[in-house]
Design an enzyme around this catalytic site. Structure first.
Site, short mmCIF file in Angstrom:
data_model
loop_
_atom_site.label_atom_id
_atom_site.label_comp_id
_atom_site.label_asym_id
_atom_site.label_seq_id
_atom_site.Cartn_x
_atom_site.Cartn_y
_atom_site.Cartn_z
N THR A 41 -8.60 6.57 -1.88
CA THR A 41 -9.95 6.02 -2.02
C THR A 41 -10.99 7.11 -1.73
O THR A 41 -12.11 7.05 -2.23
CB THR A 41 -10.18 4.83 -1.07
OG1 THR A 41 -9.70 5.17 0.23
CG2 THR A 41 -9.45 3.60 -1.57
N LYS A 68 -14.76 8.26 -3.42
CA LYS A 68 -15.99 8.57 -2.68
C LYS A 68 -16.56 9.91 -3.15
O LYS A 68 -17.77 10.06 -3.36
CB LYS A 68 -15.71 8.59 -1.18
CG LYS A 68 -15.32 7.22 -0.63
CD LYS A 68 -14.62 7.27 0.73
CE LYS A 68 -13.91 5.94 0.99
NZ LYS A 68 -12.99 5.97 2.14
N LYS A 126 0.95 14.30 1.01
CA LYS A 126 -0.41 14.61 0.56
C LYS A 126 -0.61 16.12 0.31
O LYS A 126 -1.60 16.53 -0.27
CB LYS A 126 -1.43 14.10 1.58
CG LYS A 126 -1.43 12.58 1.71
CD LYS A 126 -2.36 12.12 2.83
CE LYS A 126 -2.27 10.64 3.13
NZ LYS A 126 -2.98 9.78 2.16
N LYS A 165 -8.32 13.52 4.45
CA LYS A 165 -7.36 12.40 4.38
C LYS A 165 -6.40 12.58 5.55
O LYS A 165 -6.35 13.65 6.15
CB LYS A 165 -6.60 12.41 3.06
CG LYS A 165 -5.99 13.77 2.75
CD LYS A 165 -5.36 13.84 1.36
CE LYS A 165 -6.35 13.93 0.23
NZ LYS A 165 -6.56 12.69 -0.48
N ARG A 166 -5.61 11.56 5.86
CA ARG A 166 -4.62 11.75 6.91
C ARG A 166 -3.68 12.91 6.56
O ARG A 166 -3.47 13.23 5.39
CB ARG A 166 -3.81 10.46 7.11
CG ARG A 166 -4.58 9.41 7.89
CD ARG A 166 -4.92 9.87 9.30
NE ARG A 166 -3.74 9.94 10.12
CZ ARG A 166 -3.41 9.05 11.05
NH1 ARG A 166 -4.20 8.03 11.31
NH2 ARG A 166 -2.31 9.20 11.74
N HIS A 212 0.81 -1.23 0.00
CA HIS A 212 0.00 0.00 0.00
C HIS A 212 0.84 1.27 0.00
O HIS A 212 0.29 2.35 0.14
CB HIS A 212 -0.91 0.05 1.22
CG HIS A 212 -1.97 -1.00 1.24
ND1 HIS A 212 -3.23 -0.80 0.74
CD2 HIS A 212 -1.95 -2.27 1.69
CE1 HIS A 212 -3.95 -1.91 0.89
NE2 HIS A 212 -3.19 -2.82 1.47
C1 26Q Z 1 3.48 0.48 10.28
C2 26Q Z 1 4.36 0.10 11.29
C3 26Q Z 1 4.13 0.48 12.61
C4 26Q Z 1 3.00 1.23 12.91
C5 26Q Z 1 2.11 1.58 11.90
C6 26Q Z 1 2.36 1.22 10.59
C7 26Q Z 1 1.42 1.61 9.51
C8 26Q Z 1 0.07 1.71 9.76
C9 26Q Z 1 -0.80 2.09 8.78
C10 26Q Z 1 1.88 1.89 8.24
C11 26Q Z 1 0.99 2.25 7.24
C12 26Q Z 1 -0.37 2.36 7.51
C13 26Q Z 1 -1.37 2.74 6.53
C14 26Q Z 1 -1.14 2.90 5.24
C15 26Q Z 1 -2.21 3.34 4.34
O1 26Q Z 1 -3.32 3.61 4.76
N1 26Q Z 1 -1.94 3.40 3.04
C16 26Q Z 1 -2.96 3.82 2.10
O2 26Q Z 1 -3.62 2.66 1.63
C17 26Q Z 1 -4.75 3.00 0.83
C18 26Q Z 1 -5.47 1.73 0.47
O3 26Q Z 1 -4.73 0.99 -0.43
C19 26Q Z 1 -4.32 3.78 -0.40
O4 26Q Z 1 -5.46 4.20 -1.08
C20 26Q Z 1 -3.48 5.01 0.01
O5 26Q Z 1 -2.97 5.64 -1.14
C21 26Q Z 1 -2.37 4.59 0.94
O6 26Q Z 1 -1.66 5.72 1.42
#
Ligand code: 26Q
Length: 767
Positions: free
Chosen positions: A612, A616, A510, A504-505, A321
């Site tokens: 995503t 929406k 971003k 978004k986050r 991702h």
């Molecule tokens: C990793 C290690 C330790 C703690 C947290 C994490 C962690 C947690 C969440 C690393 C990444 C995430 C989330 C990533 C994420 O949401 N990526 C998004 O995924 C979406 C679905 O595929 C995409 O649409 C987005 O572009 C992408 O940023």
């Protein structure tokens, strides 16, 4: 009728004094109604090939409205609730189930809805965090976090199945994993699948010897250490935590899930060698310890390592991702050794198998090591083992193949797939925007609920009267959002303004800061008497920052300061308003996407894997103001580039200029850009003495030890962005603009997660 009776029963039993009471009564009534079907579907899914979705995050949002809608009993339940003086909408006060950070967790939730609707046997496995993503409020414009105690008033949508608990063994402790099951009700209740979340609990509660000797507090230490594992979601998104507790969480839920799968197979008389009838999808690298854990469990059953690993290669598939280097998971071998020592010998054996294979093929190890330099590389473990590896939008998959995972692509090209993300139209249109849903159904029927491509029929309904009705619906949704924002944030918006939305986050890539600078520049030009025809616009932001992400927090403060100043300026506030909504979450998103005119998708090209939220907003009839990045490219392709506002450098250009880019030259050459950027340091806005605005300024013009100046190319895209924004502004309110909006809705069909799940089922899971 049955549900109505059951609601009355539960209302009598518990009372309906609060929204939470009402929610419990309605939810329990529904649970009772679906119980037998749910059980039957679980049993049926044991036959034949099936899949599991392993994810550290499931961002489900509120279940109740979606479930009533999928069961098609909204009207019946509304009537029942009104009979004792309540309103359905009262339940909007119950907390979201927010066990995720953002896109990745919400995607998992959409996938479960789609699989159940398609009648595909896909169950989710994850962690039942006691506290989900933190609740956000602003104090003097600064983000402040609070714990999200989402089960305080109960969790009527889950069933605790203590009888199905398993033991998870770490190097230094053993804990219970207790499953909580939530039904995933497909549209029309065709199929009910299961989301099984694990809660960590102590194995033997109290340490009785310590208790007897009077050391009461010490006696609870073991309990606390166990409960800590599932206590809180890590609030990092696209950045790593690298903490031992995070590793514990990952092993905890993957071990429990694998044990559960194998135990159920054993009970059904099936072999633990499950490659022919089970696919396990790994949602990013967070569940990748499932691979060595499966090998370990097979070896414990007497299977030889070689055969066990060969079986693992038939079971696991991996979704990437992110291409953000800082988000690629790595663990110190020392930490792995301390927390999951049983996996280390297996990881080493897998490393040796990899090295042997590469030697035979005469391929150098390169960047593909799984265990090397005292580090375990999770993405390499995933790529070596998984029979399928996928990206989440076309451009993202191409970047994986050409760059991030290029060495793996060279080795195993046949493993790589693109699976462009999607969203469920049941939540993001039927539930979030009932007015537009009705408009569509009146014109093309209700087939779109299970076949979103039928929205293309709307092309035949874009006459003047249709357009007027479409605009009236958007206007009503904007009014509803404005009312909600006034109540929540104390800021009043005029629904006749353009609603320009970035939700978004908060992350540098971003580029919320680019949006902020563009707002400041627009403000400065209006103050100078420029832009005489500028149409009133409200810029709406929603975002949470990781609590330790200083720059992201600085951007939130900056935007809040911009809002404070601009909203109070009588010279411009008839044309410019800014609001940063607090505690942006799934339920807030449902209101925002229904009210958006303009969808801000402005990441630096090549950084946003898919997005995503872009889908929406498109589905709900917003135009995309975006870069050539992630799924924006496919959105513009589907709806027509002429119906969106695409701007800025493409990834090829950014790659070409990266090493020679001089941010300062853009700054010096563009007086408008400079004037906007200078507000970070010239006292226009007050950062409360934190120095955080100066730090943002330096990040753009000086860089830091770990990055070049303006690493996400805000300055390169600033002028293109301003021009695109002014084109949107000029077009708004014209019949051509309404047509663009309608064309976006009409061509959103491809972005249904039903399509995505259909592709996973056909190409990867073979179910
Ligand atoms: C990793 C290690 C330790 C703690 C947290 C994490 C962690 C947690 C969440 C690393 C990444 C995430 C989330 C990533 C994420 O949401 N990526 C998004 O995924 C979406 C679905 O595929 C995409 O649409 C987005 O572009 C992408 O940023």
């Amino acid at each position: 009728m049955e549900t109505a009776k059951a609601i009355e029963k539960y209302a009598a039993l518990y009372g309906v004094h609060t929204p939470a009471d009402l929610h419990s009564a309605v939810s329990q009534a529904v649970m009772e109604e679906i119980a037998v079907k749910w059980r039957a579907d679980q049993t049926a899914a044991e036959q034949g090939r099936r899949a599991y979705y392993l994810s550290a995050e499931f961002l489900m949002g509120r279940a109740v409205f979606n479930n009533l809608s999928n069961l098609q009993i909204v009207d019946e339940v509304r009537a029942a609730v009104e009979r004792f003086g309540g309103k359905l909408e009262d339940m909007e006060e119950v907390p979201d189930m927010a066990l995720g950070n953002g896109g990745l967790g919400r995607l998992a939730a959409c996938f479960l809805d789609s699989a159940a609707t398609l009648g595909k046997p896909l169950d989710g496995y994850g962690i039942r965090y006691q506290y989900g993503i933190f609740k956000q409020r602003f104090e003097n414009g600064f983000q402040v976090e609070a714990a999200d105690d989402w089960t305080a008033a109960g969790d009527p949508w889950s069933v605790r199945r203590y009888g199905e608990r398993v033991v998870v063994t770490f190097g230094d402790m053993r804990v219970l994993a207790v499953p909580y099951d939530t039904p995933i009700i497909g549209y029309g209740a065709k199929t009910i699948n299961t989301l099984r979340l694990w809660q960590a609990e102590p194995l033997d509660g109290f340490d009785f010897p310590a208790f007897d000797s009077g050391k009461y507090l010490k006696s609870t230490a073991g309990r606390e250490a166990a409960e800590r594992i599932s206590s809180v979601l890590y609030p990092n998104d696209n950045t790593k935590a690298g903490k031992a507790l995070r590793l514990r969480q990952e092993y905890f839920f993957t071990s429990a899930s694998l044990q559960d799968i194998l135990r159920r197979r054993k009970a059904a008389g099936k072999s633990p060698l499950m490659g022919d009838d089970v696919a396990v999808q790994l949602n990013d690298t967070h569940p990748v310890f499932a691979i060595p854990e499966y090998v370990r469990l097979l070896c414990a059953e007497g299977v030889a390592f070689e055969q066990a690993f060969a079986e693992a290669k038939k079971v696991f598939a991996y979704t990437n991702h992110t291409v953000m280097a800082e988000a690629l998971e790595k663990w110190d071998v020392a930490t792995v050794k301390k927390i999951v020592p049983a996996l280390l010998p297996i990881l080493n054996k897998i490393e040796r198998a990899l090295e042997n294979e590469l030697r035979e093929k005469n391929v150098p190890l390169g960047r593909k090591a799984i265990v090397a330099d005292k580090t375990v590389h999770m993405a390499n473990l995933a790529c070596y083992t998984a029979y399928a590896v996928n990206g989440v939008a076309k451009i993202h998959t191409e970047i994986l193949k050409a760059d991030t995972l290029s060495e793996w692509y060279a080795l195993y090209p046949e493993r790589f797939f693109n699976m462009t993300n999607g969203i469920t139209q049941r939540r993001w249109l039927a539930t979030a925007n009932p007015k537009l849903a009705a408009f569509i159904t009146e014109r093309v029927g209700d087939g779109w609920l299970t076949d979103l491509k039928t929205l293309e029929g709307l092309e035949q309904h874009m006459g003047e009267r249709d357009a007027a009705e479409f605009v009236a619906i958007k206007r009503a949704n904007k009014q509803a959002l404005a009312d909600f924002i006034e109540q929540k944030e104390g800021v009043r918006l005029d629904p006749d303004f353009i609603f320009d939305i970035q939700i978004k986050r908060l992350h540098e890539y971003k580029r919320q800061l680019l949006n902020a600078l563009a707002i400041v520049s627009t403000y400065q030009r209006l103050k100078d008497g420029e832009l005489p025809d500028f149409k009133p616009t409200a810029y709406i932001f929603g975002a949470k920052s990781a609590p330790g992400y200083f720059r992201a927090k600085a951007v939130i403060k900056y935007i809040n300061e911009i809002a404070r100043k601009l909203n109070a300026d009588p010279q411009t506030n008839d044309r410019l308003r800014v609001v940063f909504v607090s505690d942006y979450n799934v339920s807030y998103a449902e209101k925002l996407v229904a009210a958006g005119d303009v969808s801000e998708q402005i990441s630096a090209a090549g950084t946003e894997a898919s997005g995503t939220g872009n889908m929406k907003l498109m589905l709900n009839g917003a135009v995309t103001l975006g870069t050539y990045d992630g799924a924006n490219i496919e959105i513009a392709e589907a709806a027509g580039e002429e119906n969106n506002y695409i701007f800025g450098a493409r990834v090829e250009e950014l790659d070409a200029i990266r090493n020679t880019y001089e941010a300062r030259k853009f700054y010096e050459a563009d007086a408008r850009l400079k004037a906007a950027v200078d507000t970070l340091i010239d006292g226009t806005f007050d950062d409360g003495g934190t120095g955080m605005f100066r730090e943002l300024y330096d990040s753009l013009l000086k860089g830091a030890s770990w990055h070049r100046p303006d690493q996400y190319f805000l300055f390169r895209d600033f002028d293109d962005y301003m021009r695109a924004r002014l084109r949107v502004n000029a077009d708004y309110g014209t019949p051509q603009f309404v047509r663009k909006c309608m064309m976006n809705t009409a061509h959103a069909g491809r972005f249904s997660s039903d399509r995505t799940i259909g592709e996973y089922c056909r190409d990867i899971w073979k179910i």
